[in-house]
Design a protein around this motif. Structure first.
Motif, PDB file in Angstrom:
ATOM      1  N   GLY A   1       3.175   8.398  -4.313  1.00  0.00           N
ATOM      2  CA  GLY A   1       4.632   7.823  -3.988  1.00  0.00           C
ATOM      3  C   GLY A   1       5.243   6.707  -4.987  1.00  0.00           C
ATOM      4  O   GLY A   1       6.258   6.165  -4.522  1.00  0.00           O
ATOM      5  N   ASP A   2       4.604   6.879  -6.247  1.00  0.00           N
ATOM      6  CA  ASP A   2       4.980   5.747  -7.332  1.00  0.00           C
ATOM      7  C   ASP A   2       6.282   5.986  -7.583  1.00  0.00           C
ATOM      8  O   ASP A   2       6.991   5.045  -8.009  1.00  0.00           O
ATOM      9  CB  ASP A   2       4.137   5.635  -8.367  1.00  0.00           C
ATOM     10  N   VAL A   3       6.668   7.306  -8.132  1.00  0.00           N
ATOM     11  CA  VAL A   3       8.084   7.301  -8.471  1.00  0.00           C
ATOM     12  C   VAL A   3       9.383   7.015  -7.518  1.00  0.00           C
ATOM     13  O   VAL A   3      10.313   6.575  -7.974  1.00  0.00           O
ATOM     14  CB  VAL A   3       8.400   9.127  -8.911  1.00  0.00           C
ATOM     15  N   ALA A   4       8.702   7.284  -6.211  1.00  0.00           N
ATOM     16  CA  ALA A   4       9.704   6.969  -5.290  1.00  0.00           C
ATOM     17  C   ALA A   4       9.965   5.284  -5.203  1.00  0.00           C
ATOM     18  O   ALA A   4      11.192   4.829  -4.982  1.00  0.00           O
ATOM     19  CB  ALA A   4       9.202   7.260  -3.947  1.00  0.00           C
ATOM     20  N   VAL A   5       8.844   4.816  -5.221  1.00  0.00           N
ATOM     21  CA  VAL A   5       8.838   3.183  -5.071  1.00  0.00           C
ATOM     22  C   VAL A   5       9.576   2.481  -6.326  1.00  0.00           C
ATOM     23  O   VAL A   5      10.311   1.789  -6.348  1.00  0.00           O
ATOM     24  CB  VAL A   5       7.732   2.599  -4.819  1.00  0.00           C
ATOM     25  N   LEU A   6       9.335   3.307  -7.470  1.00  0.00           N
ATOM     26  CA  LEU A   6       9.711   2.662  -8.780  1.00  0.00           C
ATOM     27  C   LEU A   6      11.190   2.895  -8.689  1.00  0.00           C
ATOM     28  O   LEU A   6      12.345   1.986  -9.142  1.00  0.00           O
ATOM     29  CB  LEU A   6       9.195   3.248  -9.833  1.00  0.00           C
TER      30      LEU A   6
ATOM     31  N   GLN B   1       0.792  -1.145   0.041  1.00  0.00           N
ATOM     32  CA  GLN B   1       0.000  -0.103  -0.036  1.00  0.00           C
ATOM     33  C   GLN B   1       0.968   1.109   0.051  1.00  0.00           C
ATOM     34  O   GLN B   1       1.279   1.945   1.192  1.00  0.00           O
ATOM     35  CB  GLN B   1      -0.995  -0.090   1.245  1.00  0.00           C
ATOM     36  N   VAL B   2       1.361   1.509  -1.247  1.00  0.00           N
ATOM     37  CA  VAL B   2       2.079   2.734  -1.438  1.00  0.00           C
ATOM     38  C   VAL B   2       1.167   3.826  -1.147  1.00  0.00           C
ATOM     39  O   VAL B   2       0.068   4.062  -1.143  1.00  0.00           O
ATOM     40  CB  VAL B   2       2.651   2.774  -3.004  1.00  0.00           C
TER      41      VAL B   2
ATOM     42  N   PRO C   1       8.869   0.239   3.552  1.00  0.00           N
ATOM     43  CA  PRO C   1      10.018   0.145   4.005  1.00  0.00           C
ATOM     44  C   PRO C   1      11.127  -0.222   3.028  1.00  0.00           C
ATOM     45  O   PRO C   1      10.806  -0.897   1.963  1.00  0.00           O
ATOM     46  CB  PRO C   1       9.811  -0.990   5.229  1.00  0.00           C
ATOM     47  N   GLN C   2      12.365  -0.209   3.279  1.00  0.00           N
ATOM     48  CA  GLN C   2      13.291  -0.713   2.174  1.00  0.00           C
ATOM     49  C   GLN C   2      13.124  -2.118   2.003  1.00  0.00           C
ATOM     50  O   GLN C   2      13.255  -2.523   0.717  1.00  0.00           O
ATOM     51  CB  GLN C   2      14.852  -0.211   2.863  1.00  0.00           C
TER      52      GLN C   2
ATOM     53  N   TRP D   1      17.836   6.090   0.844  1.00  0.00           N
ATOM     54  CA  TRP D   1      16.735   5.128   0.993  1.00  0.00           C
ATOM     55  C   TRP D   1      16.004   5.882   2.256  1.00  0.00           C
ATOM     56  O   TRP D   1      14.624   5.481   2.221  1.00  0.00           O
ATOM     57  CB  TRP D   1      17.247   3.840   1.546  1.00  0.00           C
ATOM     58  N   ASP D   2      16.298   6.660   3.043  1.00  0.00           N
ATOM     59  CA  ASP D   2      15.472   7.356   3.983  1.00  0.00           C
ATOM     60  C   ASP D   2      14.298   8.151   3.144  1.00  0.00           C
ATOM     61  O   ASP D   2      13.277   8.109   3.447  1.00  0.00           O
ATOM     62  CB  ASP D   2      16.325   8.259   4.863  1.00  0.00           C
ATOM     63  N   ASP D   3      14.863   8.831   1.840  1.00  0.00           N
ATOM     64  CA  ASP D   3      13.836   9.752   1.068  1.00  0.00           C
ATOM     65  C   ASP D   3      12.937   8.786   0.524  1.00  0.00           C
ATOM     66  O   ASP D   3      11.591   9.053   0.404  1.00  0.00           O
ATOM     67  CB  ASP D   3      14.528  10.562   0.197  1.00  0.00           C
ATOM     68  N   ILE D   4      13.103   7.828  -0.068  1.00  0.00           N
ATOM     69  CA  ILE D   4      12.488   6.749  -0.532  1.00  0.00           C
ATOM     70  C   ILE D   4      11.303   6.178   0.395  1.00  0.00           C
ATOM     71  O   ILE D   4      10.199   6.241  -0.197  1.00  0.00           O
ATOM     72  CB  ILE D   4      13.259   5.601  -1.313  1.00  0.00           C
ATOM     73  N   GLU D   5      12.003   5.650   1.523  1.00  0.00           N
ATOM     74  CA  GLU D   5      10.820   5.226   2.305  1.00  0.00           C
ATOM     75  C   GLU D   5       9.886   6.297   2.877  1.00  0.00           C
ATOM     76  O   GLU D   5       8.503   6.072   2.994  1.00  0.00           O
ATOM     77  CB  GLU D   5      11.909   4.896   3.589  1.00  0.00           C
TER      78      GLU D   5
END
Length: 760
Positions: free
Chosen positions: A286-291, A281-282, A348-349, A338-342
């Motif tokens: 937040g899709d660009v971040a997770v991709l 559940q993004v 979580p990473q 990774w902190d910014d991505i999370e």
């Protein structure tokens, strides 16, 4: 003691499909068709000799069954093939002012329009008008404009290829490229982003590719409601033991488990098939971040594997031969922590790394996405990142792999293919000019946002709608409604009454057309039209039902009639093309070479697939290469702070786009209402609210959706969901993806406030 849930809110425990779907179909048939012989239409839907479903664009299997339709497709057919009629007596009994107070559901539920109408301001009613009189009057108003660019020619994806082609011909022969289109509101980021990446603004997969995929990623879409026939395909993937990875802010039943109504064993045993093997559940937006996180993990794992003497995980041969920009992508990913991505993705990473592992251990991967990807301020960037991820392992242009945009209306892709675009290519215009002896304008025209802006500013004076419900579908109803009422001319080519038709201009006309389920005879010969599905398959569609009224005309006949009235000195053979739709297809073939042998090929059961070069690893880009395209950061700033939520608009299970079939949303547990907002239970508690609280959603620009009932729902923290089009009041006309023009319906910053009129 447990609290009593609000009225009309109760968890739904069943799977998608199953007996719930069959009961819903039966109810729709009883309500709209009764004992009418029109019920046979359901057996003709999506069959080689029948008509194409007027709902979604999911493709038909090569070997269709006798039961090739889904619940929402059945609702679309019963809605069109209803026994209810809106006759002149209806309008004699109801003024436009009264009808304006009706709900959108009630307006369409009144039934099928039966004859052409014009608005009479003196009585505030629509009154009958003859076809010739109506078309002549419309043409007169168009010719009275100072310039053709003062007219907007809107197209809905319900129009056939033949109707859309004639429509763009009329407008271009008249002198404008103003083609606001429903594509502008949904998958324009696909049409803009993918050509820059892989050279074509369409998906690269076929339905058969799902039989060979080793993994399927589903991002930002809800197949249980928006394209239910896809569930059968996902079920087959699951039964083969292949992973289905879901990225979606809400838990959706149609991505969790499915009971196939076509399976007697499933129905008799009340069993179901699990779909998602992993459900993430993004956060909304937040899709660009997770991709980027998946790509970052993949590139690091590839480097580690090669350093350890193992096999590479990236397809370096594909990257070297077919792409450019790889080094820039790697450099960009190295700058992101990774902190910014999370923080941006809400995941979580380790969860993102697990998705990356699923991706690189699968030889062939398909990524499907819907409007949860495209309807953002950064929708085009979202699409580009999906293409980047696929190219890293060569997952474009090989069997069982590729990119799969999930289109909405059944011919929204086809309309674009045959010329409905505000930014036409010179080569297309040159062929059009030659085929018809015209001089089409070269100046780029208006998309949907630009059209609404021009109407609001008074620089556009006329709107002609080929289907759809434009004013209700667009952002900011206050602006849209006022803009329509200020027009000189509003013309709606529709099958049922809707909100946009009630926005009367100085001159307003309703031109009722045949539906796709109905027989279309021209000169005594039954005609077929064609549509293109979301996987570029083109096939014929022939209605089999008696028309709702003898006074209805086909879309083709209405458009050709307008062409004759508007361009009386033109050499265009409007009569000949109306008499025989094969002649329209001959002209489409002349203008678009990919439609070679058009008439012969649509007479083959199942039709044919248009050329998609990227499917064969041919890249129609200026340098002949696929491009890794870098986006800065991990998505645009969404304006979120500790007290701000991001609202995403949703379709209920009882609707299709702006058409409301009923007031239930079965899979989300909503019955008999639409005035709700879905909120994470922990967020409700943190706000000092509870399920059933009346709340307002308030944007930073003080747009308000007032008095909706909070419903606790498994949605990502920091997100809320509200129904479209009701929540369009929260979106400004200027809030859109500036690369594609698509409104940001799914990334709306809001505060959640207790409703002022609610009890403390």
């Amino acid at each position: 003691m447990a609290e009593t849930p609000p009225k009309g809110v109760a968890p739904y425990g069943g799977p998608a499909g199953g007996w719930g779907a069959l009961h819903a179909v039966a109810n729709a048939v009883r309500k709209e068709m009764g004992t009418s012989a029109n019920t046979r239409a359901l057996l003709e839907m999506n069959q080689p000799s029948g008509f194409d479903c007027p709902g979604c664009a999911w493709p038909d299997p090569k070997h269709t069954s006798s039961f090739e339709f889904c619940e929402n497709g059945a609702k679309a057919v019963t809605w069109e093939a209803t026994w209810k009629r809106v006759t002149p007596d209806f309008f004699a009994a109801h003024t436009v002012s009264e009808l304006w107070t009706w709900s959108d559901y009630r307006l369409e539920d009144a039934g099928r329009l039966t004859e052409p109408l014009r608005y009479d301001a003196a009585t505030d009613r629509f009154v009958p008008v003859g076809w010739d009189e109506a078309l002549s009057a419309i043409a007169t108003r168009l010719k009275a404009l100072d310039h053709p660019d003062q007219a907007e020619f809107y197209t809905s994806g319900r129009a056939s290829n033949e109707a859309a082609f004639l429509y763009q011909l009329v407008a271009r022969a008249f002198g404008t490229n103003n083609f606001p289109d429903c594509s502008n509101m949904c998958h324009e980021p696909t049409s803009v982003g993918l050509p820059q990446s892989i050279g074509v603004g369409k998906g690269t997969v076929t339905l058969e590719d799902f039989d060979h995929a080793d993994a399927v990623f589903c991002i930002g879409h809800n197949p249980g409601t928006n394209h239910p026939r896809m569930l059968t395909t996902l079920r087959e993937v699951s039964l083969r033991g292949r992973p289905i990875v879901v990225l979606n802010p809400l838990r959706e039943r149609g991505l969790e488990r499915f009971a196939a109504p076509q399976s007697p064993e499933t129905m008799l045993t009340l069993s179901s098939t699990p779909l998602a093997s992993a459900y993430h559940q993004v956060k909304v937006g937040g899709d660009v971040a997770v991709l980027k996180g998946i790509m970052k993990a993949l590139i690091q794992a590839d480097a580690d594997a090669v350093a350890a003497g193992g096999a590479a995980l990236l397809d370096h041969a594909f990257i070297a031969e077919h792409t450019i920009g790889f080094e820039g992508l790697v450099a960009d990913l190295a700058t992101i922590s990774w902190d910014d991505i999370e923080a941006r993705s809400g995941l979580p990473q380790h969860a993102i790394e697990e998705m990356a592992r699923t991706y690189w251990t699968a030889e062939r991967v398909i990524i499907c996405y819907g409007m949860g990807i495209t309807q953002h301020r950064h929708g085009t960037e979202n699409v580009r990142q999906i293409a980047n991820l696929l190219m890293l392992r060569g997952n474009i242009g090989k069997p069982g792999a590729g990119i799969c945009p999930l289109r909405g209306h059944s011919n929204v892709q086809g309309d674009r293919t045959v010329g409905i675009t505000e930014i036409p290519a010179e080569a297309f215009l040159a062929r059009l000019d030659k085929a018809f002896g015209i001089s089409a304008p070269r100046k780029h025209g208006h998309n949907a946002v630009h059209a609404l802006t021009a109407m609001a500013e008074g620089t556009a004076r006329t709107f002609i709608g080929l289907g759809g419900n434009f004013a209700l579908a667009m952002p900011d109803p206050e602006v849209a409604f006022k803009a329509f009422r200020g027009l000189d001319l509003n013309v709606q080519i529709i099958t049922k009454l809707n909100r946009t038709a009630l926005l009367t201009a100085q001159h307003s006309y309703i031109l009722p057309c045949l539906g796709r389920t109905e027989r279309d005879f021209q000169n005594g010969v039954l005609q077929a039209v064609t549509v293109e599905d979301s996987m570029s398959m083109v096939h014929a569609s022939r209605g089999g039902l008696k028309p709702a009224s003898e006074d209805l005309r086909s879309e083709v006949a209405i458009i050709a009639g307008l062409g004759r009235a508007l361009l009386p000195d033109s050499a265009i053979d409007w009569e000949g093309m109306t008499a025989d739709y094969d002649r329209i297809r001959d002209k489409i073939e002349e203008v678009f070479p990919d439609f070679y042998d058009f008439n012969a090929r649509i007479r083959t059961p199942g039709g044919f697939r248009l050329r998609v070069d990227a499917s064969d690893r041919k890249w129609d880009t200026p340098d002949g290469k696929a491009h890794f395209l870098v986006s800065s950061g991990i998505g645009e700033d969404d304006g979120r702070d500790d007290d701000t939520f991001i609202c995403t608009t949703l379709r209920s299970h009882d609707q299709y786009n702006t058409t409301i079939y009923g007031l239930n949303d079965r899979y989300r547990g909503i019955t008999g209402r639409r005035d709700v907002v879905f909120v994470n239970a922990e967020d409700l508690a943190a706000l000092g609210l509870k399920e059933g609280s009346k709340v307002d959603l308030v944007t930073p620009t003080n747009r308000v959706l007032a008095g909706v009932t909070a419903v606790a729902y498994p949605i990502a923290r920091g997100a809320v969901g509200a129904y479209y089009p009701e929540a369009n009041v929260l979106v400004g006309v200027d809030e859109y993806d500036h690369l594609s023009g698509t409104p940001a319906y799914k990334s709306i910053p809001v505060k959640v406030r207790r409703h002022a009129d609610a009890a403390a």
